[in-house]
Design a protein around this motif. Structure first.
Motif, PDB file in Angstrom:
ATOM      1  N   VAL A  30       0.965  -1.143   0.132  1.00  0.00           N
ATOM      2  CA  VAL A  30       0.200   0.082  -0.024  1.00  0.00           C
ATOM      3  C   VAL A  30       0.970   1.182   0.107  1.00  0.00           C
ATOM      4  O   VAL A  30       1.926   1.105   0.717  1.00  0.00           O
ATOM      5  CB  VAL A  30      -0.976   0.113   1.226  1.00  0.00           C
ATOM      6  N   ARG A  31       0.666   2.197  -0.954  1.00  0.00           N
ATOM      7  CA  ARG A  31       1.142   3.549  -1.143  1.00  0.00           C
ATOM      8  C   ARG A  31       0.787   4.438  -0.197  1.00  0.00           C
ATOM      9  O   ARG A  31      -0.347   4.841  -0.603  1.00  0.00           O
ATOM     10  CB  ARG A  31       1.752   3.959  -2.428  1.00  0.00           C
ATOM     11  N   LEU A  32       1.312   4.927   0.880  1.00  0.00           N
ATOM     12  CA  LEU A  32       0.747   5.885   1.748  1.00  0.00           C
ATOM     13  C   LEU A  32       1.335   7.040   1.504  1.00  0.00           C
ATOM     14  O   LEU A  32       2.726   7.274   1.889  1.00  0.00           O
ATOM     15  CB  LEU A  32       1.062   5.323   3.014  1.00  0.00           C
ATOM     16  N   GLY A  33       0.964   8.079   1.170  1.00  0.00           N
ATOM     17  CA  GLY A  33       1.218   9.640   0.727  1.00  0.00           C
ATOM     18  C   GLY A  33       1.084  10.503   2.177  1.00  0.00           C
ATOM     19  O   GLY A  33       0.044  10.444   2.922  1.00  0.00           O
ATOM     20  N   ILE A  34       2.348  11.237   2.385  1.00  0.00           N
ATOM     21  CA  ILE A  34       2.074  11.875   3.868  1.00  0.00           C
ATOM     22  C   ILE A  34       2.675  13.336   3.467  1.00  0.00           C
ATOM     23  O   ILE A  34       3.717  13.700   2.985  1.00  0.00           O
ATOM     24  CB  ILE A  34       3.201  11.213   4.722  1.00  0.00           C
ATOM     25  N   THR A  35       1.532  14.406   3.728  1.00  0.00           N
ATOM     26  CA  THR A  35       1.827  15.658   3.192  1.00  0.00           C
ATOM     27  C   THR A  35       1.222  16.542   4.313  1.00  0.00           C
ATOM     28  O   THR A  35       0.317  16.356   5.031  1.00  0.00           O
ATOM     29  CB  THR A  35       1.573  16.007   1.933  1.00  0.00           C
ATOM     30  N   GLY A  36       1.364  17.861   4.074  1.00  0.00           N
ATOM     31  CA  GLY A  36       0.877  19.034   4.734  1.00  0.00           C
ATOM     32  C   GLY A  36       1.439  20.130   4.268  1.00  0.00           C
ATOM     33  O   GLY A  36       2.627  20.059   3.894  1.00  0.00           O
ATOM     34  N   LEU A  37       1.081  21.383   4.642  1.00  0.00           N
ATOM     35  CA  LEU A  37       1.568  22.487   4.274  1.00  0.00           C
ATOM     36  C   LEU A  37       2.755  22.962   5.239  1.00  0.00           C
ATOM     37  O   LEU A  37       2.994  22.128   6.083  1.00  0.00           O
ATOM     38  CB  LEU A  37       0.620  23.667   4.233  1.00  0.00           C
ATOM     39  N   ALA A  38       3.533  23.842   5.168  1.00  0.00           N
ATOM     40  CA  ALA A  38       4.727  24.096   5.959  1.00  0.00           C
ATOM     41  C   ALA A  38       4.387  23.945   7.567  1.00  0.00           C
ATOM     42  O   ALA A  38       3.347  24.582   8.103  1.00  0.00           O
ATOM     43  CB  ALA A  38       5.101  25.703   5.978  1.00  0.00           C
ATOM     44  N   ALA A  40       3.756  21.558   9.393  1.00  0.00           N
ATOM     45  CA  ALA A  40       2.628  20.492   9.874  1.00  0.00           C
ATOM     46  C   ALA A  40       3.137  19.336  10.537  1.00  0.00           C
ATOM     47  O   ALA A  40       2.424  18.800  11.174  1.00  0.00           O
ATOM     48  CB  ALA A  40       1.544  20.449   8.577  1.00  0.00           C
ATOM     49  N   GLY A  41       4.211  19.021  10.259  1.00  0.00           N
ATOM     50  CA  GLY A  41       4.932  18.048  11.117  1.00  0.00           C
ATOM     51  C   GLY A  41       4.950  16.790  10.293  1.00  0.00           C
ATOM     52  O   GLY A  41       4.841  15.753  10.735  1.00  0.00           O
ATOM     53  N   LYS A  42       5.391  16.704   8.784  1.00  0.00           N
ATOM     54  CA  LYS A  42       5.364  15.534   8.222  1.00  0.00           C
ATOM     55  C   LYS A  42       6.251  14.616   8.441  1.00  0.00           C
ATOM     56  O   LYS A  42       6.172  13.456   8.517  1.00  0.00           O
ATOM     57  CB  LYS A  42       5.441  16.098   6.666  1.00  0.00           C
ATOM     58  N   ASP A 283      -2.079   5.300  -3.061  1.00  0.00           N
ATOM     59  CA  ASP A 283      -3.267   4.561  -2.683  1.00  0.00           C
ATOM     60  C   ASP A 283      -4.164   5.230  -1.477  1.00  0.00           C
ATOM     61  O   ASP A 283      -5.271   5.337  -1.278  1.00  0.00           O
ATOM     62  CB  ASP A 283      -3.063   3.137  -1.871  1.00  0.00           C
ATOM     63  N   ARG A 284      -3.498   5.760  -0.639  1.00  0.00           N
ATOM     64  CA  ARG A 284      -3.942   6.483   0.461  1.00  0.00           C
ATOM     65  C   ARG A 284      -3.072   7.805   1.182  1.00  0.00           C
ATOM     66  O   ARG A 284      -1.981   7.701   0.602  1.00  0.00           O
ATOM     67  CB  ARG A 284      -4.022   5.476   1.810  1.00  0.00           C
ATOM     68  N   GLN A 285      -3.824   8.405   1.577  1.00  0.00           N
ATOM     69  CA  GLN A 285      -3.254   9.890   1.659  1.00  0.00           C
ATOM     70  C   GLN A 285      -3.299  10.556   3.207  1.00  0.00           C
ATOM     71  O   GLN A 285      -4.556  10.294   3.795  1.00  0.00           O
ATOM     72  CB  GLN A 285      -3.730  10.884   0.888  1.00  0.00           C
ATOM     73  N   VAL A 286      -2.405  10.987   3.883  1.00  0.00           N
ATOM     74  CA  VAL A 286      -2.222  11.851   5.215  1.00  0.00           C
ATOM     75  C   VAL A 286      -2.379  13.148   4.864  1.00  0.00           C
ATOM     76  O   VAL A 286      -1.298  13.523   4.258  1.00  0.00           O
ATOM     77  CB  VAL A 286      -1.547  11.273   6.245  1.00  0.00           C
ATOM     78  N   VAL A 287      -3.330  14.028   5.287  1.00  0.00           N
ATOM     79  CA  VAL A 287      -3.026  15.432   5.010  1.00  0.00           C
ATOM     80  C   VAL A 287      -2.879  16.234   6.484  1.00  0.00           C
ATOM     81  O   VAL A 287      -3.881  16.169   7.334  1.00  0.00           O
ATOM     82  CB  VAL A 287      -4.239  15.931   4.087  1.00  0.00           C
ATOM     83  N   LEU A 288      -1.758  16.463   6.882  1.00  0.00           N
ATOM     84  CA  LEU A 288      -1.404  17.224   8.304  1.00  0.00           C
ATOM     85  C   LEU A 288      -1.834  18.369   8.189  1.00  0.00           C
ATOM     86  O   LEU A 288      -1.441  19.219   7.037  1.00  0.00           O
ATOM     87  CB  LEU A 288       0.018  16.733   8.653  1.00  0.00           C
ATOM     88  N   VAL A 289      -2.604  19.018   9.020  1.00  0.00           N
ATOM     89  CA  VAL A 289      -2.615  20.364   9.026  1.00  0.00           C
ATOM     90  C   VAL A 289      -2.328  21.237  10.384  1.00  0.00           C
ATOM     91  O   VAL A 289      -2.690  20.636  11.519  1.00  0.00           O
ATOM     92  CB  VAL A 289      -4.388  20.726   8.647  1.00  0.00           C
ATOM     93  N   ALA A 338      -5.562  15.349   9.703  1.00  0.00           N
ATOM     94  CA  ALA A 338      -5.322  15.441  11.058  1.00  0.00           C
ATOM     95  C   ALA A 338      -4.791  16.746  11.366  1.00  0.00           C
ATOM     96  O   ALA A 338      -3.916  17.534  10.731  1.00  0.00           O
ATOM     97  CB  ALA A 338      -4.056  14.280  11.111  1.00  0.00           C
ATOM     98  N   ALA A 339      -5.284  17.099  12.422  1.00  0.00           N
ATOM     99  CA  ALA A 339      -4.945  18.587  13.100  1.00  0.00           C
ATOM    100  C   ALA A 339      -3.860  18.166  13.957  1.00  0.00           C
ATOM    101  O   ALA A 339      -3.967  17.479  14.969  1.00  0.00           O
ATOM    102  CB  ALA A 339      -5.968  19.063  13.952  1.00  0.00           C
ATOM    103  N   THR A 340      -2.500  18.595  13.473  1.00  0.00           N
ATOM    104  CA  THR A 340      -1.427  18.107  14.511  1.00  0.00           C
ATOM    105  C   THR A 340      -1.022  19.093  15.768  1.00  0.00           C
ATOM    106  O   THR A 340      -2.058  19.920  15.929  1.00  0.00           O
ATOM    107  CB  THR A 340      -0.196  18.203  13.426  1.00  0.00           C
ATOM    108  N   LYS A 341      -0.153  18.690  16.559  1.00  0.00           N
ATOM    109  CA  LYS A 341       0.246  19.267  17.770  1.00  0.00           C
ATOM    110  C   LYS A 341      -1.018  19.301  18.731  1.00  0.00           C
ATOM    111  O   LYS A 341      -1.107  20.352  19.260  1.00  0.00           O
ATOM    112  CB  LYS A 341       0.633  20.758  17.359  1.00  0.00           C
ATOM    113  N   ALA A 342      -1.919  18.482  18.856  1.00  0.00           N
ATOM    114  CA  ALA A 342      -2.726  18.102  19.604  1.00  0.00           C
ATOM    115  C   ALA A 342      -2.450  18.224  21.253  1.00  0.00           C
ATOM    116  O   ALA A 342      -3.086  18.657  21.997  1.00  0.00           O
ATOM    117  CB  ALA A 342      -3.548  17.037  19.364  1.00  0.00           C
TER     118      ALA A 342
END
Length: 497
Positions: A30-38, A40-42, A283-289, A338-342
């Motif tokens: 499974v190909r998992l993409g991990i991204t987020g804007l500046a 965000a904690g990728k 295949d799947r994606q994490v978007v960190l915010v 995902a909202a990071t830095k909880a």
């Protein structure tokens, strides 16, 4: 308008997908993409995910681990020889040994983790233990901002860029660029010095927008902020000009023709290969915010983040997973926002943090669900840098967090050295999210007052990574987290069933 992919691109994607499918016959992947804007904690997310899987972290919601069906996880040589390896070891060393946050993502990188497990199904257990390759693809969120450009010609790009630059929240930041552009005639003879000067001023404006004081997110072209080996190339030396959206085609030899040619080269040689070779194969994606960072910067930053997320997520290719679809046209069948830095707020505010993120991604999430993808939204901390406590203030008990602020962080005029642990009450996130999204017009004083009331009581600091606990036997435990296990369960739990 152009489409995101040409027939040639689609043919190459089918060939790549066929090759991936053939290799999956031996061991599924499974190909998992991990991204987020500046910021965000990728890098932290990917490092913590791998560290917890390899070192047996506390993952009560991750069913394969909680049910003791996961028998091991180890790193493997990555399958794509032309893609840099994610430097997991260096990043974990920074977190665990040095207690500093690792360097931000600057390029596409990849890591393959192989999980050995026993199926939850009695029938499949009889067939023997299973394996799953998890290919983790890390890429800068700024590059996501470029994907919508594939569907825009130069005139549309100019109109969008100048509309943002002239908006109330940006006009002061963009003043130098706007002033210089006003002196340039698009139909003037092409001139390299003019192109370089205008492009340089445009890049300075974009960099200023990204600074902590403003924390703005809509900053395409993304490679202008991290050019790498392409720095100084013609494909990265252009800027928007003040031209009508319906203007006639550019006359050859003019500055506009030069800028338009370079803009198209940027899409052809930089954006399209990234989309085709990396993004379209996920295949799947994490978007960190980083919602808290936008809240700290004010309403313009929050609104800009909402627009940026809507723009870039429009370039996703969501859809229901099927064997035939994965061969002919790969689709992202699960997206986690995902909202990071909880850990920067008390747990009583986590639901409110999720609610703010849900508002930010509502349109994109609805689009993905309509196409058949599963979507989840949560608040997490891939590495938990604080602990919770209760403090008394004026006779009142307040929920607080304990942590070591990074060097230079300030609270009430006091600056910290990076060694002193403090207890602080970060404030309460608003239960009603409407005031945070109400200030679209600066002349709307009532909306402005509601936003200020909701935002001014909050203060968020940046903390150092934690000192890891050790067992009585002297064994160092895995990196602590908040809901990283829930993220794992959503992203790969079904593939380990």
């Amino acid at each position: 308008m152009t489409t995101l992919t040409s027939l040639t691109d689609e043919a190459r994607l089918v060939i790549s997908n066929l090759a991936d499918t053939a290799s999956d016959l031996a061991v599924p992947s499974v190909r998992l993409g991990i991204t987020g804007l500046a910021r965000a904690g990728k890098t932290v997310f990917l490092s913590a995910l791998v560290h917890n899987l390899i070192h047996g972290g506390r993952l009560p919601v991750f069913s394969a681990a909680a049910g003791h069906r996961m028998t091991g996880a180890r790193l493997q040589p990555q399958p794509d020889d032309a893609v840099p390896r994610f430097d997991y070891e260096a990043h974990v060393c920074a977190l665990v040994k040095d207690r500093i946050w690792p360097e931000s993502t600057r390029q596409v990188s990849e890591l393959r983790l192989t999980i050995a497990y026993e199926s939850a199904s009695y029938f499949y257990r009889k067939l023997g233990p299973g394996k799953l390759h998890v290919d983790l693809i890390d890429y800068p969120g700024e590059w996501l901002l470029d994907l919508p450009l594939l569907g825009k010609d130069y005139a549309t790009f100019c109109a969008d860029a100048l509309s943002r630059a002239r908006a109330p929240g940006r006009a002061d930041i963009a003043s130098d660029f706007l002033a210089q552009m006003a002196e340039v005639r698009p139909d003037a003879e092409e001139d390299e010095a003019t192109a370089q000067s205008l492009s340089r001023t445009f890049k300075t404006y974009l960099a200023a927008c990204r600074a902590d004081a403003h924390a703005l997110s809509m900053l395409p072209p993304g490679r202008f902020l991290m050019p790498g080996d392409l720095d100084g190339s013609p494909a990265l030396t252009f800027a928007p000009l003040d031209i009508a959206h319906d203007a006639p085609p550019a006359r050859a030899g003019t500055l506009r023709a030069m800028m338009e040619r370079r803009y198209e080269a940027y899409k052809t040689h930089i954006v399209r290969p990234f989309f085709r070779d990396h993004f379209a194969r996920l295949d799947r994606q994490v978007v960190l915010v980083d919602v808290l960072h936008a809240l700290n910067a004010g309403p313009d930053a929050l609104k800009d983040l909402e627009v940026a997320l809507s723009e870039v997520l429009g370039a996703f290719r969501p859809g229901k997973r099927s064997w035939l679809a994965s061969v002919l046209s790969r689709r992202i069948d699960r997206i986690l926002f995902a909202a990071t830095k909880a850990d920067h707020v008390h747990r009583s505010d986590h639901d409110r943090l999720e609610a703010i993120l849900k508002r930010l991604v509502a349109r994109a999430a609805d689009r993905a669900r309509f196409k058949g993808a599963e979507v989840d939204v949560l608040a997490l901390a891939a590495v938990r840098a604080t602990r919770e406590a209760t403090v008394k203030h004026g006779g009142t008990e307040l929920p607080a967090i304990l942590g070591t602020p990074l060097p230079g962080e300030r609270v009430n005029g006091e600056s910290y050295d990076g060694e002193t642990e403090i207890a602080m009450f970060p404030g309460d996130l608003p239960e009603d999210t409407d005031p945070l999204f109400a200030k679209a017009d600066p002349r709307n004083e009532a909306a402005h007052a509601r936003y200020e009331d909701a935002q001014n009581s909050l203060q968020f600091l940046r903390f150092r990574p934690p000192q890891l606990d050790t067992t009585a036997e002297g064994l160092e435990l895995s990196l602590p987290h908040i809901r990283l296990d829930r993220a794992m369960e959503f992203l790969i739990g079904d593939r380990l069933a």
